[in-house]
Enzyme design. Structure first.
Site, PDB file in Angstrom:
ATOM      1  N   PHE A 144       0.839  -1.210   0.000  1.00 37.47           N
ATOM      2  CA  PHE A 144       0.000   0.000   0.000  1.00 37.47           C
ATOM      3  C   PHE A 144       0.867   1.250   0.000  1.00 37.47           C
ATOM      4  CE2 PHE A 144      -1.952   3.390   2.650  1.00 37.47           C
ATOM      5  CZ  PHE A 144      -3.002   3.735   1.809  1.00 37.47           C
ATOM      6  N   MET A 203       4.148  -0.952   3.427  1.00 38.00           N
ATOM      7  CA  MET A 203       3.439   0.316   3.334  1.00 38.00           C
ATOM      8  C   MET A 203       4.418   1.472   3.193  1.00 38.00           C
ATOM      9  SD  MET A 203       0.317  -0.033   6.105  1.00 38.00           S
ATOM     10  CE  MET A 203       1.363  -0.177   7.556  1.00 38.00           C
ATOM     11  N   GLU A 204       4.162   2.337   2.206  1.00 42.51           N
ATOM     12  CA  GLU A 204       4.872   3.610   2.094  1.00 42.51           C
ATOM     13  C   GLU A 204       3.844   4.692   2.372  1.00 42.51           C
ATOM     14  OE1 GLU A 204       5.861   7.129   0.184  1.00 42.51           O
ATOM     15  OE2 GLU A 204       6.288   5.770  -1.488  1.00 42.51           O
ATOM     16  N   LEU A 205       4.028   5.382   3.497  1.00 42.24           N
ATOM     17  CA  LEU A 205       2.993   6.277   3.994  1.00 42.24           C
ATOM     18  C   LEU A 205       3.425   7.737   3.897  1.00 42.24           C
ATOM     19  CD1 LEU A 205       2.011   4.010   7.009  1.00 42.24           C
ATOM     20  CD2 LEU A 205       1.034   4.033   4.711  1.00 42.24           C
ATOM     21  N   CYS A 233       5.050  12.595  -1.164  1.00 48.13           N
ATOM     22  CA  CYS A 233       5.313  12.094   0.180  1.00 48.13           C
ATOM     23  C   CYS A 233       6.652  12.583   0.711  1.00 48.13           C
ATOM     24  CB  CYS A 233       5.273  10.564   0.186  1.00 48.13           C
ATOM     25  SG  CYS A 233       6.381   9.804  -1.017  1.00 48.13           S
TER      26      CYS A 233
END
Length: 465
Positions: free
Chosen positions: A205, A230-232, A265
């Protein structure tokens, strides 16, 4: 229910795409399992050839790629080629190291014993990509997943679904079996159904911290023992030392803050500048910010387009308003330089905030918009403390003439990647990883294949004595 895509420019509906039902999702997962059996049997060397062909085909579609970015997420058309270049760079590197990274790891091979590790693909994997860099957030995980022999169910953000269609179609044209790469258009309920689906063996995600935590909880609640990457979000800082080239630092930091309307991001959102060069830096940054051209992304003169959705623009304006109400100073007169920047629209002009403190939301919560908050510091120690005063830890940048100083500071920054004299860049040869709330696991580099394989140990005793 259909997924309605809203134009970032007009805030009117562009088109609708039907969302898959639960039974259609079941069929897609079953097809992926079938596609996986065929694709995993293809030798790695042949998968490499297919993905090289994908790169050739994708490059030829540069105009189509640019059009999808303009219409669905609002990036100026003049920058469309940059996303194509990024896809080719990242895919090209992962292709170049695939055979080495996926080869058997031999521990012993003699006349008595043969021991080695084999890296087996997982099966159908569910990859959820983000809207802000649609193709780049797909390539980070889809290409290594396919090279490793997995089947991919690809969900793009509902803001940019046709980007997933173009990406998937190009992979199929290159030779990836249709059932091994599928674009799945699902709503939130469908996505939740997929992450819990017993046929899905891994979830990747890219998106917000809040949604990432929901996905992790959903997998846990379903008691599934599968991997999750996950890369948030990020709240990435820059630190400008007294010995830095101020003009160079300002030019690059401003670009790192405002490119793609700040919707990145790893964009620079906080900037700490040594007090001895603070005024000079702010003056230079302001002069650069005022030169941007805010407008329709189809206009070749536009250098900063609208934000992808009005709710994102509303969040940015709310953070600016909160900061100003607490004593911050907004330096850019948007009415003079960016008249299109009006409440209720998606158009937000670049803004530089000074007199900020860490009590303000703009210094703590991800902005994801064209805002750069600048704060003076008196020492490296103060800068390090403030840079680490965040729940995020994706990237950081240090601007100085001394590599020794940069390393000494970088060693103390809580982040996944730090840069000296650059920012806002993903190097495909290095692991793309986040600390704290910025991520779980990592992508890119030759180790980026590890999330998409499981080791299987082989121990052969050849001499029975």
């Amino acid at each position: 229910m259909p997924i309605t895509v809203i134009s970032p420019v007009t805030q009117q509906a562009l088109f609708e795409i039907e969302s898959l039902t639960s039974s259609q999702i079941d069929t897609a997962v079953a097809d992926a399992a079938e596609g996986f059996k065929a694709w995993r049997a293809v030798p790695v060397a042949d998968r490499v050839k297919v993905l090289k062909r994908f790169c050739e085909l994708f490059e030829a579609k540069a105009d189509q790629v640019a059009d999808t970015l303009v219409t669905q997420m609002g990036r100026p058309k003049r920058y469309g080629a940059g996303e194509v270049k990024g896809v080719l760079e990242r895919a090209g590197y992962m292709i170049s190291v695939a055979q080495e990274a996926l080869a058997d790891e031999v521990i012993q091979n003699d006349s008595n014993v043969r021991r080695y590790l084999r890296k087996e693909p997982l099966g159908p994997v569910f990859i959820i990509a983000a809207w802000n860099y649609p193709y780049l957030t797909m390539v980070n995980n889809v290409v290594p997943a396919l090279l490793a022999g997995n089947a991919v169910l690809l969900k793009q953000s509902p803001q940019v679904p046709k980007c997933a269609d173009l990406f998937t179609e190009t992979l199929r044209e290159a030779g990836v079996p249709a059932k091994a790469i599928q674009a799945v258009h699902v709503d939130d309920a469908g996505a939740d159904y997929l992450v819990r689906h017993p046929g899905v063996q891994y979830v990747s995600f890219t998106g917000s911290v809040a949604v990432g935590k929901k996905i992790r909880k959903a997998i846990g609640d379903s008691e599934r023992l599968i991997g999750l990457g996950m890369e948030l979000g990020g709240k990435d800082p820059a630190y400008v030392l007294a010995d830095a080239d101020i003009n160079f630092a300002a030019e690059n930091i401003v670009d790192g803050a405002f490119f793609n309307s700040g919707q990145c991001c790893c964009s620079i959102e906080r900037c700490y500048v040594h007090e001895s060069v603070y005024d000079a830096f702010v003056q230079k940054a302001l002069s650069i910010a005022q030169q941007y051209v805010l407008g329709n992304p189809s206009d070749p003169n536009t250098t900063i387009g609208p934000m992808a959705h009005v709710r994102f623009a509303d969040k940015v304006r709310a953070q600016i308003s909160d900061a100003v109400s607490k004593g911050a100073k907004a330096l850019v007169d948007t009415s003079q330089y960016f008249p299109a920047d009006k409440a209720g629209t998606t158009f937000v002009g670049p803004q530089i905030l000074t007199q900020v403190t860490h009590d303000m939301e703009v210094m703590q919560e991800e902005t994801f918009g064209p805002v750069l908050a600048v704060m003076p510091v008196s020492s490296d120690e103060e800068a390090i403390r403030l840079m680490n005063d965040s729940s995020y830890g994706l990237t950081a940048s240090i601007w100085t003439a001394s590599a020794d100083k940069a390393v000494a500071i970088g060693d103390q920054i809580e982040c996944g990647t730090w840069f000296m004299n650059r920012c806002d860049y993903i190097d495909p040869a290095l692991a793309w990883v986040g600390a704290k709330d910025s991520g779980l696991g990592f992508s890119m580099s030759k180790h980026g294949f590890d999330q998409f394989v499981k080791p299987k140990s082989y121990h052969l005793r050849l001499q029975q004595q």
